[in-house]
Design a protein around this motif. Structure first.
Motif, PDB file in Angstrom:
ATOM      1  N   UNK A 100      37.813  21.684  24.289  1.00 16.42           N
ATOM      2  CA  UNK A 100      38.562  22.426  23.272  1.00 16.42           C
ATOM      3  C   UNK A 100      37.736  22.583  21.998  1.00 16.42           C
ATOM      4  N   UNK A 101      37.037  21.521  21.594  1.00 13.97           N
ATOM      5  CA  UNK A 101      36.206  21.589  20.389  1.00 13.97           C
ATOM      6  C   UNK A 101      35.024  22.538  20.596  1.00 13.97           C
ATOM      7  N   UNK A 102      34.405  22.504  21.766  1.00 18.22           N
ATOM      8  CA  UNK A 102      33.307  23.426  22.061  1.00 18.22           C
ATOM      9  C   UNK A 102      33.792  24.868  22.012  1.00 18.22           C
ATOM     10  N   UNK A 103      34.979  25.114  22.534  1.00 18.78           N
ATOM     11  CA  UNK A 103      35.540  26.466  22.513  1.00 18.78           C
ATOM     12  C   UNK A 103      35.857  26.904  21.084  1.00 18.78           C
ATOM     13  N   UNK A 104      36.305  25.967  20.248  1.00 19.12           N
ATOM     14  CA  UNK A 104      36.526  26.304  18.825  1.00 19.12           C
ATOM     15  C   UNK A 104      35.225  26.761  18.182  1.00 19.12           C
ATOM     16  N   UNK A 105      34.137  26.079  18.501  1.00 24.44           N
ATOM     17  CA  UNK A 105      32.855  26.448  17.925  1.00 24.44           C
ATOM     18  C   UNK A 105      32.303  27.738  18.548  1.00 24.44           C
ATOM     19  N   UNK A 106      32.651  28.020  19.786  1.00 25.41           N
ATOM     20  CA  UNK A 106      32.299  29.313  20.380  1.00 25.41           C
ATOM     21  C   UNK A 106      32.934  30.449  19.577  1.00 25.41           C
ATOM     22  N   UNK A 107      34.180  30.256  19.160  1.00 22.90           N
ATOM     23  CA  UNK A 107      34.840  31.243  18.292  1.00 22.90           C
ATOM     24  C   UNK A 107      34.055  31.432  16.994  1.00 22.90           C
ATOM     25  N   UNK A 108      33.556  30.326  16.426  1.00 26.82           N
ATOM     26  CA  UNK A 108      32.782  30.415  15.183  1.00 26.82           C
ATOM     27  C   UNK A 108      31.508  31.229  15.380  1.00 26.82           C
ATOM     28  N   UNK A 109      30.851  31.054  16.534  1.00 26.82           N
ATOM     29  CA  UNK A 109      29.655  31.849  16.820  1.00 26.82           C
ATOM     30  C   UNK A 109      29.960  33.334  16.694  1.00 26.82           C
ATOM     31  N   UNK A 110      31.068  33.758  17.293  1.00 30.21           N
ATOM     32  CA  UNK A 110      31.422  35.178  17.269  1.00 30.21           C
ATOM     33  C   UNK A 110      31.814  35.607  15.863  1.00 30.21           C
ATOM     34  N   UNK A 111      32.700  34.853  15.234  1.00 28.41           N
ATOM     35  CA  UNK A 111      33.215  35.238  13.921  1.00 28.41           C
ATOM     36  C   UNK A 111      32.109  35.336  12.877  1.00 28.41           C
ATOM     37  N   UNK A 112      31.110  34.470  12.956  1.00 30.64           N
ATOM     38  CA  UNK A 112      30.081  34.447  11.919  1.00 30.64           C
ATOM     39  C   UNK A 112      28.897  35.362  12.215  1.00 30.64           C
ATOM     40  N   UNK A 113      28.849  35.955  13.425  1.00 27.14           N
ATOM     41  CA  UNK A 113      27.676  36.751  13.785  1.00 27.14           C
ATOM     42  C   UNK A 113      28.003  38.134  14.326  1.00 27.14           C
ATOM     43  N   UNK A 114      29.269  38.527  14.335  1.00 29.37           N
ATOM     44  CA  UNK A 114      29.632  39.786  14.986  1.00 29.37           C
ATOM     45  C   UNK A 114      29.296  41.019  14.166  1.00 29.37           C
ATOM     46  N   UNK A 115      28.775  40.868  12.952  1.00 26.21           N
ATOM     47  CA  UNK A 115      28.423  42.037  12.142  1.00 26.21           C
ATOM     48  C   UNK A 115      26.983  42.495  12.315  1.00 26.21           C
ATOM     49  N   UNK A 116      26.139  41.713  12.965  1.00 25.40           N
ATOM     50  CA  UNK A 116      24.726  42.072  13.064  1.00 25.40           C
ATOM     51  C   UNK A 116      24.527  43.158  14.130  1.00 25.40           C
ATOM     52  N   UNK A 117      23.994  44.330  13.750  1.00 30.04           N
ATOM     53  CA  UNK A 117      23.802  45.404  14.726  1.00 30.04           C
ATOM     54  C   UNK A 117      22.923  45.011  15.905  1.00 30.04           C
ATOM     55  N   UNK A 118      21.969  44.119  15.687  1.00 31.54           N
ATOM     56  CA  UNK A 118      21.010  43.777  16.741  1.00 31.54           C
ATOM     57  C   UNK A 118      21.630  43.001  17.888  1.00 31.54           C
ATOM     58  N   UNK A 119      22.673  42.218  17.640  1.00 28.82           N
ATOM     59  CA  UNK A 119      23.293  41.439  18.714  1.00 28.82           C
ATOM     60  C   UNK A 119      24.089  42.383  19.611  1.00 28.82           C
ATOM     61  N   UNK A 120      23.797  42.347  20.920  1.00 23.88           N
ATOM     62  CA  UNK A 120      24.542  43.223  21.821  1.00 23.88           C
ATOM     63  C   UNK A 120      25.169  42.502  23.010  1.00 23.88           C
ATOM     64  N   UNK A 121      24.871  41.217  23.173  1.00 22.32           N
ATOM     65  CA  UNK A 121      25.455  40.437  24.264  1.00 22.32           C
ATOM     66  C   UNK A 121      25.662  38.996  23.814  1.00 22.32           C
ATOM     67  N   UNK A 122      26.795  38.422  24.215  1.00 24.97           N
ATOM     68  CA  UNK A 122      27.062  36.989  24.021  1.00 24.97           C
ATOM     69  C   UNK A 122      26.920  36.284  25.364  1.00 24.97           C
ATOM     70  N   UNK A 123      26.273  35.113  25.360  1.00 18.00           N
ATOM     71  CA  UNK A 123      26.174  34.273  26.560  1.00 18.00           C
ATOM     72  C   UNK A 123      27.058  33.046  26.367  1.00 18.00           C
ATOM     73  N   UNK A 124      27.917  32.774  27.344  1.00 14.85           N
ATOM     74  CA  UNK A 124      28.821  31.618  27.254  1.00 14.85           C
ATOM     75  C   UNK A 124      28.157  30.372  27.829  1.00 14.85           C
ATOM     76  N   UNK A 125      27.756  30.426  29.091  1.00 18.37           N
ATOM     77  CA  UNK A 125      27.172  29.254  29.759  1.00 18.37           C
ATOM     78  C   UNK A 125      25.755  29.566  30.236  1.00 18.37           C
ATOM     79  N   UNK A 126      24.880  28.562  30.169  1.00 17.63           N
ATOM     80  CA  UNK A 126      23.529  28.659  30.688  1.00 17.63           C
ATOM     81  C   UNK A 126      23.350  27.687  31.851  1.00 17.63           C
ATOM     82  N   UNK A 127      23.067  28.239  33.030  1.00 19.74           N
ATOM     83  CA  UNK A 127      22.696  27.454  34.214  1.00 19.74           C
ATOM     84  C   UNK A 127      23.653  26.303  34.517  1.00 19.74           C
TER      85      UNK A 127
END
Length: 602
Positions: free
Chosen positions: A394-421
């Protein structure tokens, strides 16, 4: 020359009590940092004119801070305490930072509030001003602010920050990415403490707290201006082009979404990274920002699912970018050093990078916006080979929300990755299903890569294959670790390459444990000529997969060497560029040409 410069810097620093430690490997910027690091305004997308940097020399010690202004070791802020630039170069699970400060006259205006802003503290921070609690924050990659108006006084004030950072210690499951207390091969030295800028800001009593802007290829601008006041406040927005000409003026209401149009905007893309400046006013508060007009979508071309930028398919080719530095660990020595990596990639013909399970400072994203580099942004993972409990997830998911909320204005970002391997990815159920939906709700303007590599259950926009050294991108063949290509999604080679070439000790991370793991590199090529030959072969294989099958994008491992890894385009000290530039530019252009031939246009 470098030795004599180091001696001069050490003498000057000794007078202050602060000294750069000798790292296992330095860069050309290590001894240029000085005692006024990162003087740039830290938040370019919410910028005000009246601010005061608190970067520089602080006091530091292990344990919890005493009251008032404790004396300890001189430390450079911002920097990871494990780094040579910090002047400490050791890990501590619990430590404190302290300094005195005076609020500059420029910040003092009747009725205004004084905010203290932290761009990132790893991991938990508790902040005191004049022995009074200002607030606390959890999460090592996210910005936070406190109103300290009622806590400050005339003249000198004391500021203390208690930090707790368990990294990947047993019993803890927090977002750490590649950090570990026991560095080995693909896992690196951890970063603890205040590793991004600290600063004061003067704002009106009612002020803007968040600015969300999404501008599409048709000129529609969707805006939400969040304030600490009521929704009846009027918002004024002016859009200005790079010549200084106003191209739009709009009004709306604070704390409510609204839209307006800009006629025939110049679009943002890697080949033409056009940005527009924004001036936003609510009451007495005025901020400046910027945006780029572009639309990210998926589409079908000749029966193949493709990523579309402004309605066009072109091949997106980038590097796996770890964002580590031998002298600063998580913190680049300075802005010039940080931008150096981006420019190297652009010069070789790359148009994208994958920011790998790390988050950078805001100026990094601004540089990618300005220079034209598409970004795939990972969520920092929890420790590998462990599974979180319900509370930790639950805490990790809360911080995942923060990633989106704090970075969704940058034109260069075009994909979010949730899990790696599959790292810390729960398999008893599929959290990536509802997390993909959640990210699409928070940010409907971008693509989602739910599972990069494997443990793939069919969610998200991308089918992401990892394979070393050769690619398997959208092909009818695959490794057992991956899954057969899913033609309902876009094919991306999320990682490949990884070929290594050992270098002289001068360019290696001089830690024996790291050197011992060099032989774990996916492939070692004995000469630079062999390394370039192998690069050509692998890029030619990738080109075949673009021509014959469904490959739309790929990520080469990696931008730089890191500690025990010697598979970078650049050595860890950024002094040796391995690629034969002409050869690599030609091979990368061939990828783009192959994709262009398949874009459905006659």
């Amino acid at each position: 020359m470098r030795t004599s410069l180091l001696a001069l810097i050490s003498l000057a620093s000794s007078a202050l009590g602060y000294e750069v430690k000798t790292p296992p490997l330095d860069t050309d910027w290590t001894y240029k940092v000085g005692t006024d690091p990162w003087p740039e305004y830290p938040r370019p997308q919410l910028q005000r004119s009246r601010w005061q940097s608190l970067n520089g020399i602080w006091q530091w010690g292990e344990g919890t801070s005493e009251s008032a202004y404790p004396q300890g070791t001189d430390v450079l802020v911002p920097s990871c305490i494990e780094s040579a630039l910090s002047g400490v170069m050791q890990h501590a699970q619990t430590s404190w930072f302290a300094r005195e400060f005076e609020v500059s006259k420029a910040l003092k205006r009747k009725g205004d509030k004084i905010l203290i802003n932290f761009e990132a503290v790893d991991y938990q921070a508790t902040v005191y001003v004049n022995d009074e609690l200002a607030g606390s924050h959890t999460g090592g990659y996210w910005r936070f602010s406190f109103d300290i108006t009622d806590l400050i006084k005339e003249g000198k004030n004391t500021l203390r920050v208690d930090v707790f950072d368990p990294t990947d210690a047993q019993g803890y499951m927090i977002p750490v990415g590649k950090q570990t207390l026991n560095p080995s091969h693909i896992f690196y030295t951890p970063c603890s403490g205040i590793w991004q800028s600290v600063w004061l800001e003067s704002v009106p009593a009612q002020h803007i707290t968040q600015l969300d802007v999404a501008a599409d290829m048709h000129g529609t601008v969707d805006v939400t201006v969040t304030t600490n006041g009521g929704s009846n406040n009027t918002v004024h927005i002016t859009v200005t082009d790079d010549s200084g000409k106003d191209v739009a003026n709009a009004r709306g209401r604070a704390n409510k979404a609204f839209s307006f149009k800009v006629g025939s905007p110049s679009l943002w893309s890697p080949d033409s990274p056009t940005l527009y400046n924004l001036t936003v006013t609510v009451g007495d508060d005025k901020v400046t920002s910027y945006t780029g007009f572009r639309t990210i979508a998926t589409g079908e071309i000749d029966g193949i699912k493709r990523p579309l930028i402004n309605g066009e398919f072109f091949f997106q080719f980038g590097t796996l970018d770890q964002g580590f530095w031998p002298d600063g660990i998580h913190t680049p020595p300075n802005h010039e050093a940080m931008v150096f990596d981006i420019k190297q990639l652009k010069d070789l013909g790359f148009n994208m990078l994958r920011k790998h399970i790390k988050v950078e400072n805001a100026l990094f994203y601004r540089a990618c916006d300005e220079l034209g580099l598409l970004l795939i942004q990972d969520m920092p993972s929890m420790p590998v080979n462990r599974l979180p409990n319900a509370e930790q997830q639950k805490e990790w998911e809360r911080q995942l929300d923060l990633l989106i909320e704090q970075h969704k204005n940058y034109p260069s970002i075009y994909t979010w990755v949730i899990y790696n391997e599959g790292w810390a990815q729960i398999t008893a159920y599929h959290p990536e299903e509802y997390l993909t939906e959640r990210l699409k709700e928070l940010d409907p303007t971008r693509l989602v890569d739910a599972t990069s590599g494997w443990i793939d259950h069919g969610y998200g926009d991308w089918h992401d294959n990892h394979h070393y050294a050769n690619p398997q991108c959208g092909t009818p063949f695959y490794s057992l670790a991956s899954t057969p290509y899913d033609n309902k999604r876009i094919a991306i080679q999320g990682e490949f390459g990884g070929i290594g070439q050992n270098v002289s000790e001068e360019h290696l991370w001089k830690v024996q444990a790291a050197i011992n793991t060099i032989n774990q590199t996916y492939e070692i090529d004995e000469t630079i000529e062999a390394w370039n030959y192998r690069g050509h072969v692998l890029l030619s294989e990738l080109r075949d997969q673009v021509e014959k099958w469904a490959c739309s994008a790929a990520i080469w491992t990696q931008t730089t060497d890191v500690e025990g890894e010697v598979n970078g385009l650049l050595t860890y000290d950024r002094r040796v560029l391995r690629p034969d530039v002409d050869q690599w530019k030609s091979d990368i252009q061939a990828l783009k040409d192959a994709a262009k031939a398949r874009n459905g246009k006659k």
